[in-house]
Scaffold this motif. Structure first.
Motif, PDB file in Angstrom:
ATOM      1  N   LEU A 237       0.838  -1.192   0.000  1.00 53.25           N
ATOM      2  CA  LEU A 237       0.000   0.000   0.000  1.00 53.25           C
ATOM      3  C   LEU A 237       0.873   1.244   0.000  1.00 53.25           C
ATOM      4  O   LEU A 237       1.936   1.273   0.637  1.00 53.25           O
ATOM      5  N   ALA A 238       0.426   2.275  -0.693  1.00 52.50           N
ATOM      6  CA  ALA A 238       1.074   3.580  -0.600  1.00 52.50           C
ATOM      7  C   ALA A 238       0.755   4.182   0.761  1.00 52.50           C
ATOM      8  O   ALA A 238      -0.282   3.865   1.366  1.00 52.50           O
ATOM      9  N   PRO A 239       1.625   5.041   1.288  1.00 57.00           N
ATOM     10  CA  PRO A 239       1.368   5.637   2.604  1.00 57.00           C
ATOM     11  C   PRO A 239      -0.004   6.280   2.746  1.00 57.00           C
ATOM     12  O   PRO A 239      -0.642   6.171   3.793  1.00 57.00           O
ATOM     13  N   THR A 240      -0.485   6.938   1.704  1.00 48.17           N
ATOM     14  CA  THR A 240      -1.802   7.572   1.794  1.00 48.17           C
ATOM     15  C   THR A 240      -2.905   6.540   1.988  1.00 48.17           C
ATOM     16  O   THR A 240      -3.913   6.805   2.641  1.00 48.17           O
ATOM     17  N   MET A 241      -2.713   5.341   1.438  1.00 42.14           N
ATOM     18  CA  MET A 241      -3.695   4.271   1.630  1.00 42.14           C
ATOM     19  C   MET A 241      -3.694   3.789   3.081  1.00 42.14           C
ATOM     20  O   MET A 241      -4.760   3.530   3.663  1.00 42.14           O
ATOM     21  N   VAL A 242      -2.493   3.676   3.666  1.00 41.42           N
ATOM     22  CA  VAL A 242      -2.399   3.289   5.072  1.00 41.42           C
ATOM     23  C   VAL A 242      -3.139   4.304   5.939  1.00 41.42           C
ATOM     24  O   VAL A 242      -3.892   3.950   6.856  1.00 41.42           O
ATOM     25  N   GLN A 243      -2.955   5.581   5.654  1.00 41.53           N
ATOM     26  CA  GLN A 243      -3.612   6.623   6.439  1.00 41.53           C
ATOM     27  C   GLN A 243      -5.130   6.568   6.284  1.00 41.53           C
ATOM     28  O   GLN A 243      -5.875   6.833   7.241  1.00 41.53           O
ATOM     29  N   ARG A 244      -5.605   6.206   5.101  1.00 39.97           N
ATOM     30  CA  ARG A 244      -7.051   6.080   4.907  1.00 39.97           C
ATOM     31  C   ARG A 244      -7.611   4.899   5.688  1.00 39.97           C
ATOM     32  O   ARG A 244      -8.744   4.944   6.175  1.00 39.97           O
ATOM     33  N   LEU A 245      -6.818   3.831   5.832  1.00 38.67           N
ATOM     34  CA  LEU A 245      -7.261   2.706   6.663  1.00 38.67           C
ATOM     35  C   LEU A 245      -7.379   3.137   8.124  1.00 38.67           C
ATOM     36  O   LEU A 245      -8.365   2.812   8.802  1.00 38.67           O
ATOM     37  N   VAL A 246      -6.383   3.872   8.607  1.00 30.77           N
ATOM     38  CA  VAL A 246      -6.405   4.344   9.993  1.00 30.77           C
ATOM     39  C   VAL A 246      -7.610   5.251  10.225  1.00 30.77           C
ATOM     40  O   VAL A 246      -8.278   5.185  11.266  1.00 30.77           O
ATOM     41  N   ALA A 247      -7.917   6.086   9.235  1.00 34.70           N
ATOM     42  CA  ALA A 247      -9.012   7.054   9.375  1.00 34.70           C
ATOM     43  C   ALA A 247     -10.377   6.387   9.503  1.00 34.70           C
ATOM     44  O   ALA A 247     -11.330   7.008   9.980  1.00 34.70           O
ATOM     45  N   THR A 248     -10.503   5.118   9.106  1.00 38.91           N
ATOM     46  CA  THR A 248     -11.791   4.436   9.256  1.00 38.91           C
ATOM     47  C   THR A 248     -12.132   4.209  10.729  1.00 38.91           C
ATOM     48  O   THR A 248     -13.305   4.030  11.076  1.00 38.91           O
ATOM     49  N   GLY A 249     -11.119   4.179  11.587  1.00 40.85           N
ATOM     50  CA  GLY A 249     -11.360   3.920  13.003  1.00 40.85           C
ATOM     51  C   GLY A 249     -11.604   2.458  13.326  1.00 40.85           C
ATOM     52  O   GLY A 249     -11.853   2.104  14.480  1.00 40.85           O
ATOM     53  N   ARG A 250     -11.534   1.594  12.310  1.00 40.63           N
ATOM     54  CA  ARG A 250     -11.762   0.173  12.540  1.00 40.63           C
ATOM     55  C   ARG A 250     -10.501  -0.506  13.063  1.00 40.63           C
ATOM     56  O   ARG A 250      -9.382  -0.097  12.740  1.00 40.63           O
ATOM     57  N   PRO A 251     -10.642  -1.538  13.878  1.00 42.04           N
ATOM     58  CA  PRO A 251      -9.464  -2.262  14.355  1.00 42.04           C
ATOM     59  C   PRO A 251      -8.843  -3.087  13.240  1.00 42.04           C
ATOM     60  O   PRO A 251      -9.451  -3.300  12.182  1.00 42.04           O
ATOM     61  N   ARG A 252      -7.642  -3.567  13.486  1.00 41.20           N
ATOM     62  CA  ARG A 252      -6.977  -4.406  12.490  1.00 41.20           C
ATOM     63  C   ARG A 252      -7.799  -5.664  12.241  1.00 41.20           C
ATOM     64  O   ARG A 252      -8.208  -6.351  13.188  1.00 41.20           O
ATOM     65  N   PRO A 253      -8.052  -5.992  10.975  1.00 34.88           N
ATOM     66  CA  PRO A 253      -8.764  -7.238  10.676  1.00 34.88           C
ATOM     67  C   PRO A 253      -7.981  -8.436  11.213  1.00 34.88           C
ATOM     68  O   PRO A 253      -6.749  -8.428  11.236  1.00 34.88           O
TER      69      PRO A 253
END
Length: 486
Positions: A237-253
């Protein structure tokens, strides 16, 4: 060894297991994928070394096309589907591709004077039913992949990657970063035309399923859902994609085991937030299309270090690669001294397609000159300091200022233009255009969108009376960057 051998081995070991998935649905087993690739090769086989282009958003067919092209002893030429149709046509023309495969969305836009096969159409299905060929035995030095990466002049350059180059990349990844097995998965959130696609060979070799989101792109919720469903998930993943995952507020799958990030700067603060949200699952790579995914890397264990200098670095030299920092005269820089990053090893390209001048500039005395500036610390960690090529890396995509500037200058309301990158927490960097002239932002947006890809368009315009220049008349980009920082 031809890279098709990776699929051959996977099919022999895991034949009836799922190989390719579209969302949660199994598309093909390993045995079926192998047979389809060999049947495609039977249709494609002609002159060895023929270039075959593929332009598509992420789709299951990309996997069979990649291995079918290699089985036919042809050259895979993937094209970023986000490019403007004119830019796609330029790559097709430069590569001398004799055939193009495109998704329905892309095929409708292309007018390039050679056949365009629509992926998923009945004619495509007929190709997959052709008489299969025998698995090939190819010189490892033969060209396998033309990886197009624009130069600072705006002209696209095709990095020539051989079967040996990509095999070295495959082995290095398995040695350094991940140890997938048949009960693991590679989830293609990033584009398969470049970043994520380069990870297909190592994961195919290990029999890990290829998971393609139904959206064909990166949607955070969809990505996280897939990592709940499929076993042992890894992803680039590109860094911006990682940040979008964090922004969901969901825990790690529960099944997300490894995220390799790269393709742009990841700020230390953003990285710490990602680790707090998802745990110690991250690895980082530094590479280029000229040495795909394989110059240096920051391992999972390195991310546990509380030292910001380590987290802000790009790690150690990768397995099978020699990395150095050199001064302008080619001598080795000392510890802490900034110089150009160079590397050598089996992963390094043989040169640029039909571009001997650029090849001679980039490959010198056996070393790939990256154009990136950096320094080693006393522990051997490499830190990037600047880029001599002025490339802007936004959301994992390379954007070359000269290309955007040349289009801006074509507008009658622009006298001068200079494009630079500005730090951005979400995207890593965003494009900012300094303009001397009378044009307004809306007019410039319309002008650019008619000529280049949307993602290259400046996020901001700064209108100035004049551009800062040195005594030779060269624009001082560092002064413009400093102005942005202020």
């Amino acid at each position: 060894m031809n890279l098709f051998a990776l699929l051959d081995q996977a099919a022999a070991r895991f034949g009836d297991r799922g190989a390719v998935y579209h969302g949660e649905r199994q598309v093909w087993t390993w045995a079926q994928l192998r047979e389809r690739a060999l049947r495609l090769a039977g249709e494609l086989r002609g002159e060895p070394g023929a270039r075959i282009a593929v332009a598509s958003e992420n789709r299951p067919e990309i996997v069979e096309l990649m291995f079918g092209i290699w089985a036919a002893e042809c050259v895979y030429v993937p094209i970023n589907y986000k490019l403007h149709p004119r830019e796609m046509a330029d790559i097709v023309a430069d590569s001398g591709a004799t055939q193009v495969f495109a998704s329905p969305m892309i095929a409708a836009q292309l007018d390039i004077g050679i056949p365009v096969e629509t992926i998923g159409a009945e004619s495509y299905a007929q190709r997959c039913r052709a008489e299969p060929v025998a698995p090939p035995d190819t010189d490892p030095a033969a060209l396998a992949w033309l990886f197009y990466t624009s130069g600072t002049t705006g002209r696209s350059k095709g990095a020539m990657l051989s079967h040996r180059n990509l095999m070295a990349m495959t082995v290095s990844h398995l040695a350094d970063f991940d140890a997938p097995e048949e009960n693991c998965s590679l989830v293609h959130g990033a584009p398969m035309s470049h970043g994520s696609g380069l990870y297909i060979p190592p994961y195919v070799l290990r029999g890990a399923r290829q998971v393609i989101p139904e959206s064909g792109a990166f949607e955070p919720a969809e990505f996280l859902d897939l990592c709940e469903h499929h076993p042992g998930c890894s992803a680039f993943l590109a860094p911006t994609m990682v940040q979008r995952l964090v922004a969901t507020g969901r825990p790690r799958p529960r099944n997300l085991r490894t995220v390799v990030y790269g393709g742009g700067p990841m700020y230390v603060d953003s990285l710490k937030k990602a680790m707090a949200a998802f745990g110690p699952i991250f690895t980082q790579l530094y590479g280029q299309g000229e040495a795909p995914m394989t110059i240096t890397g920051l391992r999972r264990a390195d991310h546990l270090d509380a030292d910001d200098a380590v987290l802000g670095s790009v790690g150690y030299a990768r397995s099978g690669v020699a990395v150095a920092v050199v001064r302008e005269d080619g001598t080795a820089a000392t510890t802490g001294e900034i110089g150009e990053i160079v590397c050598r090893g089996d992963v390094v390209m043989s040169g640029y397609w039909n571009n001997p001048d650029a090849t001679a500039t980039t490959l010198r005395n056996g070393w790939l000159h990256t154009g990136d500036m950096g320094s080693f610390d006393e522990r051997g960690y490499l830190t990037l300091r600047d880029r001599s090529k002025d490339v802007v890396i936004s959301g994992g995509s390379n954007i070359y200022p000269r290309e955007v500037e040349e289009v801006l200058i074509e507008h009658p309301g622009v006298t001068e233009a200079c494009v630079v990158g500005a730090p951005d927490e979400e995207w890593g960097e965003v494009v900012v255009a300094f303009i001397v002239g009378t044009a307004d932002p809306a007019a410039l947006d319309a002008h650019l969108l008619a000529r280049i890809a949307r993602f290259k368009r400046p996020k901001r315009y700064a209108f100035v009376d004049e551009l800062p220049k040195n005594s030779y008349g060269k624009v001082l980009k560092r002064a413009l960057r400093a102005q942005l920082m202020r």
